[in-house]
Design an enzyme around this catalytic site. Sequence first.
Site, PDB file in Angstrom:
ATOM      1  N   ARG A   1       0.853  -1.201   0.000  1.00  0.00           N
ATOM      2  CA  ARG A   1       0.000   0.000   0.000  1.00  0.00           C
ATOM      3  C   ARG A   1       0.880   1.239   0.000  1.00  0.00           C
ATOM      4  NH1 ARG A   1      -1.988  -1.895   4.591  1.00  0.00           N
ATOM      5  NH2 ARG A   1      -3.344  -3.658   4.324  1.00  0.00           N
TER       6      ARG A   1
ATOM      7  N   GLY B   1       1.312 -17.381  12.991  1.00  0.00           N
ATOM      8  CA  GLY B   1       2.683 -16.876  13.172  1.00  0.00           C
ATOM      9  C   GLY B   1       3.393 -16.768  11.841  1.00  0.00           C
TER      10      GLY B   1
ATOM     11  N   GLU C   1      -2.194 -24.299   1.337  1.00  0.00           N
ATOM     12  CA  GLU C   1      -1.871 -25.089   2.536  1.00  0.00           C
ATOM     13  C   GLU C   1      -1.916 -24.247   3.808  1.00  0.00           C
ATOM     14  OE1 GLU C   1      -0.674 -28.719   3.065  1.00  0.00           O
ATOM     15  OE2 GLU C   1      -1.604 -27.757   4.773  1.00  0.00           O
TER      16      GLU C   1
ATOM     17  N   ASP D   1     -13.690 -18.000  12.277  1.00  0.00           N
ATOM     18  CA  ASP D   1     -12.396 -18.397  11.710  1.00  0.00           C
ATOM     19  C   ASP D   1     -12.289 -19.933  11.688  1.00  0.00           C
ATOM     20  OD1 ASP D   1      -9.416 -17.675  11.099  1.00  0.00           O
ATOM     21  OD2 ASP D   1      -9.316 -19.111  12.740  1.00  0.00           O
TER      22      ASP D   1
ATOM     23  N   LYS E   1     -12.194 -22.746   8.373  1.00  0.00           N
ATOM     24  CA  LYS E   1     -11.225 -23.846   8.261  1.00  0.00           C
ATOM     25  C   LYS E   1     -11.949 -25.198   8.209  1.00  0.00           C
ATOM     26  CE  LYS E   1      -7.792 -20.972  10.589  1.00  0.00           C
ATOM     27  NZ  LYS E   1      -7.330 -20.516  11.912  1.00  0.00           N
TER      28      LYS E   1
HETATM   29  N1  HSE Z   1      -6.589 -15.820  14.155  1.00  0.00           N
HETATM   30  C1  HSE Z   1      -6.169 -17.106  13.676  1.00  0.00           C
HETATM   31  C2  HSE Z   1      -5.970 -18.016  14.885  1.00  0.00           C
HETATM   32  C3  HSE Z   1      -4.896 -16.963  12.880  1.00  0.00           C
HETATM   33  O1  HSE Z   1      -6.003 -17.527  16.018  1.00  0.00           O
HETATM   34  O2  HSE Z   1      -5.808 -19.216  14.717  1.00  0.00           O
HETATM   35  C4  HSE Z   1      -4.548 -18.148  12.050  1.00  0.00           C
HETATM   36  O3  HSE Z   1      -5.529 -18.474  11.114  1.00  0.00           O
END
Ligand code: HSE
Length: 429
Positions: free
Chosen positions: A46, A304, A131, A203, A207
């Site tokens: 940006r 991370g 992945e 989140d 997944k």
């Molecule tokens: N906020 C997500 C977690 C980061 O705490 O797992 C990784 O996807």
Amino acid sequence: MEKRLQIGILGLGVVGTGVVEILAKEGQKIKEKTGVELVITKALIRPGEDKVDFAKQHSLQLVYDIKDITEDASIDVMVEVMGKIHPAKEFVLAALTTGKHVVTANKDLLAQHGTELVQTAVKNHVSLYYEASVAGGIPILRTLANSFIADEITEVLGIINGTTNYMLTQMVEQGMSYEDALAKAQELGFAESDPTNDVDGIDAAYKTVILTRFAYGTDIAIDDFVVRGIRGIGIEDIELAKTQGYEVKLIGMTKKVGTGVFAEVAPALVPVHHPLASIRNEFNGVFIRSTGIGQSMYFGPGAGSLPTATSVVTDLAVIAENQGDNKPAPQFVDYRSEKIFADPKDVFSAYFVAMELTDDPQIWQEIKEAATGFAIAYRELENQVTAAGKRRIVVMTEPCSEVQRHQFVSAVEKIEDTKITQIMKVMEE
Ligand code: HSE
């Protein structure tokens, strides 16, 4: 003849800088193994971001317009590590359409628009790998796609959100409050920029969508299943579960029941001797039941810079390997968009149910009759008057079906001044 793949990267944040650094460190090894040199030539950032020194150090050209990457014929692969849906989706589609392979760590994007993106990749004969989108540094998607080919997966249970696992661990081990645990997780950089997605289970649900595609070849959407996070979870329930030999964990579950799939994201009671109970703090764990291997578990850092970036670079190395062999661009996994859900009457679980009611024996009698009426057997774990003068009753049921659970919950919720304050599945050993 030696080949070279040129890469454009979108984003030089925590993960993006990690990708550049890991490739600088491991690029030679990848080249020796695949015969392909991977070179990041351009980085989209940006305006105002100060990346000049970093760019100079790694011989990157900084660009501010996506067309400098998607319309650059010398770029073969685009890495997207900027996150969020827009404009990442448009950028990824543009790259795929112009014949570039794409590697992304973006679980929100894949969970919500995966089918469209995969179809675009197939149509344009390029690979789309992601992945890093599930469980950061754990190579779980490639394991599911490649190493279970001779097996049949029946259940995947994942601790796939590091933020909430960190919070639950701190609450139970350090007696930290929910608010303090969240603030600490944010400070340590595990949480999403808006931690709502972490604490409300969204989140983990993204997944779980991706894991379901890889485990069963079936597509589902986040709206197709129950998603409950740990917002406001009471320490008294966590501590009571502990006295009964369970750890409370936020579990992303996807299982095969008959020919259908049942998925859910919710806090659950995990027996202390179950391998998932040993996953502490920000770590992730994915436990798989399958007919061949039986039980297996994959453990590692779920977020991370270096772990996530390592998964991204592994995807790049696989693209390099495919090039070296002159293979057509393979896809990560095939999945059908047809949805087949399990029949709720065939999905069984025991439950931990905490209720708050008026301190009147007649009300408790009504609840007991509702349980008996729906053929739900249970044992009482707690029955006491709270400081507010209410009666708190916690029971653990024998396994009952989703239908029985739903009937019982609806009946209890109709009773005046009575509420179910927490309901959690109890995992098997
Ligand atoms: N906020 C997500 C977690 C980061 O705490 O797992 C990784 O996807």
